[in-house]
Write an enzyme that holds these catalytic residues in place. Structure first.
Site, PDB file in Angstrom:
ATOM      1  N   ASP A 324       0.858  -1.176   0.000  1.00  0.00           N
ATOM      2  CA  ASP A 324       0.000   0.000   0.000  1.00  0.00           C
ATOM      3  C   ASP A 324       0.899   1.233   0.000  1.00  0.00           C
ATOM      4  O   ASP A 324       2.111   1.144   0.117  1.00  0.00           O
ATOM      5  CB  ASP A 324      -0.931  -0.014   1.218  1.00  0.00           C
ATOM      6  N   GLU A 519      -9.948   7.016   4.141  1.00  0.00           N
ATOM      7  CA  GLU A 519      -9.060   6.527   5.179  1.00  0.00           C
ATOM      8  C   GLU A 519      -8.413   7.661   5.954  1.00  0.00           C
ATOM      9  O   GLU A 519      -8.175   8.740   5.435  1.00  0.00           O
ATOM     10  CB  GLU A 519      -7.962   5.661   4.537  1.00  0.00           C
TER      11      GLU A 519
END
Length: 815
Positions: A324, A519
């Site tokens: 990520d 997020e």
């Protein structure tokens, strides 16, 4: 072909590397025991003998530089196609707010296809000493191809979980793949198969359910929709590669803190958080994304026992593991540009959006030195090439790219509208629904005619902010859908955001909910909706006081404590984040010409609904399970029910909700406040939209003072790494004649250029990185804003908050 086993030589090499790696790992971290995990395998079609032989020949021709290039991924905001001649990377991505080459961030599919093809042309050039290998172009197409203007946006996963319809999920996956392929995209970072257990987590809406059984039922179907059947789906047929994420435990971090630590037992990790991976692997998922979080103290990007021993060996995953966004940098001993540990642990491709060049150089050096074993490099490259071959990327034909009539097609929008209908959950109905089609309806609330608000985060921009209806040429707002439905039957619908009217309505539909977030910025500390700032409640109270039957349509990315709003609603619908097809709301709320429902409510809660604002972990099966509405709850026209008067004591301090809003609508919201003392004079003044919605800060001639907002310590480390900015909306009424400084925490920048001339309202954003470079300890910020000047100076401020949109960014430290 059976999956490749670790050879004895490779095991020895990795063991030697692991001895070095052990020095970098936290002592308290727990190792996974592979025998505790399900023993499955990727389909044989992913590793057929002919493909493996072709890959073996290709690897033999590749230079070490080309091999390392396959293992590094860059973001298109930090790389241009020509860079691939020097750095032969195997993949690029377009992050949530990255723009196509030479175009604005919000661009149609053709601009994205042009960008993809520009990178692909350089990668495939026939030049001396170069092995031409096609690129993977990845995006977060998490609820449709949501980066693309005009794309069909499906409900976010939390709504799809309420639909309980695996076949629908498969059709959504296929439609998403088609629209991505038409825009030149061949890889999506989806499906998300997290199982959220703490609703404070800002990514809760990316999970289908708190119930692992629902996630398990969906994971394989979404994989087949995106990729086709194993061995059959190719880019030439309009399929793209998927990436199940985030491995592992992202939905179970302590406190619901994004990128935090998951303290679950190994059995809980298997039973709950890994539920979606076996069906995804068996359906042929081509990639799996490592998670930011740690498990019992060890970051997943460096957890060999889970990435290699469990995922690749025990669970037989033959695709590749991708990282990520700079997630490797969070491993102890690593930086964004130097991290052999992550590759030794089992990461095959590092997502290094803005650090790719440095990471390429150091990874190459580590491979040459043997720190990263060569067999490990070859295995990572094989896995990546296996996916590229299986997806058909070595075949230059791209019949779906720029194909007319695909993006935002009527067929795809019909699927999305169906998904909206099926995702709605009726929480309360005191006989007001369905509404008569020939009625005079008032449609109120800030989200009634705002496609961006109804679509939520990961919509055209990372956090889903900054959008207008003009950015959704194929979309329909909730108000527009209602107006269309009633107008066809001789009724009327009037839009009034504040609920005012001249002609008394028969009923009101009030559409309200959370502001978009993604997020990190979506993490909350209380589940109370609009804690300390009850705007929606005030609107509902006004309508109730006038005796108008009121239907609440609530938009949210998680269950929230809304007892006061429920009490003042005659009907209450949890609509989640429905996406671009607002007409699906009207399909269920508005009756047909005879007064019968056109569609019934079929949605059932995929997350338990809280009784208080402090029920953060509220999951069916818990020993103390006591929800307001349990998992699976949902009323319908066929099965009505009643809701009694509800308690209105939240149980959590409302001020805990605010960590990013420092001034709005004429006041400083708790827990922040103006610091008294040696400060500029303050007085109310009209803002750009609201009477007395701003504050005037005045420095008389000859006076030096500071206007400062202070509050509890904020840890803005994650926000700084994510390039979040301090946003100020202001107007200079009397320009400064001397220096002006702006501070966040202990870091101070020269802001004289912003206050040197009088003018109209403007918005400026200062990156937190800028303040960090000026000396701010971003891990401990007790004053998120201060302005210091010597008079004369008069400044009006309407809004101060953290934001993610980089437009208008200002940093005097930049060259």
């Amino acid at each position: 072909m059976a999956r490749r086993k670790l050879t004895g030589a490779r095991k020895f090499a990795l063991l030697a590397a692991a001895m070095t790696l052990a020095a970098w790992q936290p002592a308290q971290a727990q190792e996974a025991e592979p025998a505790n995990w399900p023993q499955i395998a990727s389909p044989d079609a992913l590793t057929d003998a002919e493909t493996e032989a072709m890959i073996t020949r290709l690897i033999a021709r590749m230079s070490l530089e080309e091999k390392i290039g396959q293992m590094i991924q860059a973001d298109i905001a930090s790389i241009v196609p020509e860079d691939l001649r020097r750095y032969p990377l195997g993949s690029v991505l377009a992050g949530g707010s990255s723009a196509p080459l030479g175009k604005p961030d919000r661009s149609p599919g053709r601009d994205w296809a042009d960008t993809a093809m520009a990178f692909e042309r350089v990668a495939m050039e026939q030049r001396q000493g170069h092995v031409a290998i096609p690129l993977l172009f990845g995006v977060d197409a998490v609820h449709g191809n949501n980066n693309i203007v005009g794309a069909t946006l499906f409900p976010h996963n939390i709504g799809l979980g309420a639909a309980r319809d695996p076949d629908l999920i498969r059709r959504i996956g296929l439609a998403t793949a088609r629209e991505a392929a038409a825009a030149g995209v061949n890889w999506t970072f989806a499906p998300t198969v997290a199982v959220p257990q703490d609703d404070r987590w800002g990514r809760t809406y990316e999970g289908y359910s708190e119930d692992p059984a629902i996630v398990r039922a969906y994971a394989g179907e979404m994989t087949r929709g995106l990729q086709g059947e194993p061995g059959e789906g190719t880019i030439q047929d309009g399929y793209i590669a998927g990436s199940a994420k985030h491995f592992l435990g992202d939905g179970g971090t302590t406190g619901g803190i994004d990128q935090g630590d998951n303290a679950a037992t190994e059995q809980e990790l298997v039973d709950i958080h890994a539920a979606g991976y076996p069906p995804a692997i068996e359906a042929g998922i081509m990639s799996i994304m490592a998670s930011f979080n740690s498990w019992r103290g060890r970051k997943m990007h460096g957890n060999e026992s889970l990435l290699t021993d469990v995922l690749k060996e025990r669970m037989g995953f033959d695709g590749f593991v991708v990282g990520d966004w700079n997630g490797h940098a969070q491993i102890e001993g690593c930086t964004a540009t130097d991290c052999p540990q992550t590759f030794i642990a089992g990461l095959d491709m590092a997502m290094a959006p803005d650090s790719w060049k440095g990471l390429f150089d150091t990874t190459l050096a580590h491979a040459r030195a043997g720190t990263i074993p060569m067999e490990g490099v070859d295995d990572a490259v094989r896995r990546i090439l296996r996916v590229k071959a299986g997806l058909g990327l070595f075949d230059a034909a791209r019949p779906w790219t720029n194909r007319d009539g695909v993006i935002g097609s009527a067929e795809h929008r019909a699927i999305a509208r169906e998904a909206v209908r099926k995702s709605l959950v009726l929480l309360k109905n005191d006989g007001v629904l369905p509404l008569k089609a020939d009625a005079n309806l008032l449609v109120a609330g800030p989200a009634a005619d705002d496609i961006g608000l109804q679509s939520g985060g990961w919509t055209l921009s990372w956090q889903g902010d900054g959008n207008t209806n003009a950015d959704f040429p194929n979309g329909q707002s909730i108000f527009s859908g209602i107006q269309e439905a009633v107008s066809a039957a001789g009724g009327s619908a009037t839009l009034s955001t504040d609920g005012s009217f001249t002609r008394r309505p028969d009923a009101a539909i009030v559409v309200f909910g959370e502001e978009p977030y993604a997020e990190m910025r979506g993490d909350v500390r209380t589940l109370e909706f609009q804690a300390g700032d009850k705007q929606a409640l005030a609107l509902l109270q006004t309508l109730k006081a006038q005796g108008i039957p009121t239907v609440s349509v609530f938009l949210s990315g998680r269950p929230l404590w809304v007892n006061p709003e429920l009490n003042r609603s005659d009907a209450f619908v949890a609509a989640w984040l429905p996406g671009s097809e607002g007409g699906g709301i009207a399909d269920v709320l508005i009756a047909d010409a005879e007064g019968a429902p056109r569609h019934d409510f079929t949605g059932r809660l995929s997350f338990s609904w809280p009784k208080t604002a402090g029920q953060f972990t509220l999951n069916a099966g818990d020993a103390d399970y006591d929800p307001l509405f349990p998992l699976g709850y949902g009323l319908s026209y066929a099965s009505p029910g009643s809701v009694p008067q509800l308690a209105e004591v939240a149980g959590v301090d409302a001020s805990l909700a605010n960590t990013s809003l420092f001034f709005a609508r004429g006041r400083v919201p708790a827990p922040f406040a103006w610091e008294e003392g040696s400060a500029a004079a303050r007085s109310p003044v009209d803002g750009p939209q609201t009477q007395e919605g701003a504050v005037r800060l005045s420095w008389p001639a000859g006076t030096e003072a500071t206007a400062r907002i202070a509050g509890p310590d904020l840890d803005l480390t994650r926000e700084t790494n994510a390039k979040v900015l301090l946003q100020i909306e202001y107007r200079v009424a009397q320009p400064a004649s001397g220096p002006v400084t702006m501070s966040l925490g202990s870091g101070t920048i020269d802001a004289s250029a912003l206050f040197g001339a009088a003018g109209e309202w403007r918005t400026v954003r200062v990156p937190l990185e800028c303040f960090a470079a000026a000396g701010t300890d971003v891990a401990s910020v007790s004053s998120p804003f201060a302005l210091t000047a010597s008079g004369p100076l008069i400044v009006d401020i309407a809004d101060l908050r953290l934001a993610t949109d980089p437009e208008g960014a200002f940093c005097p430290l930049e060259p």
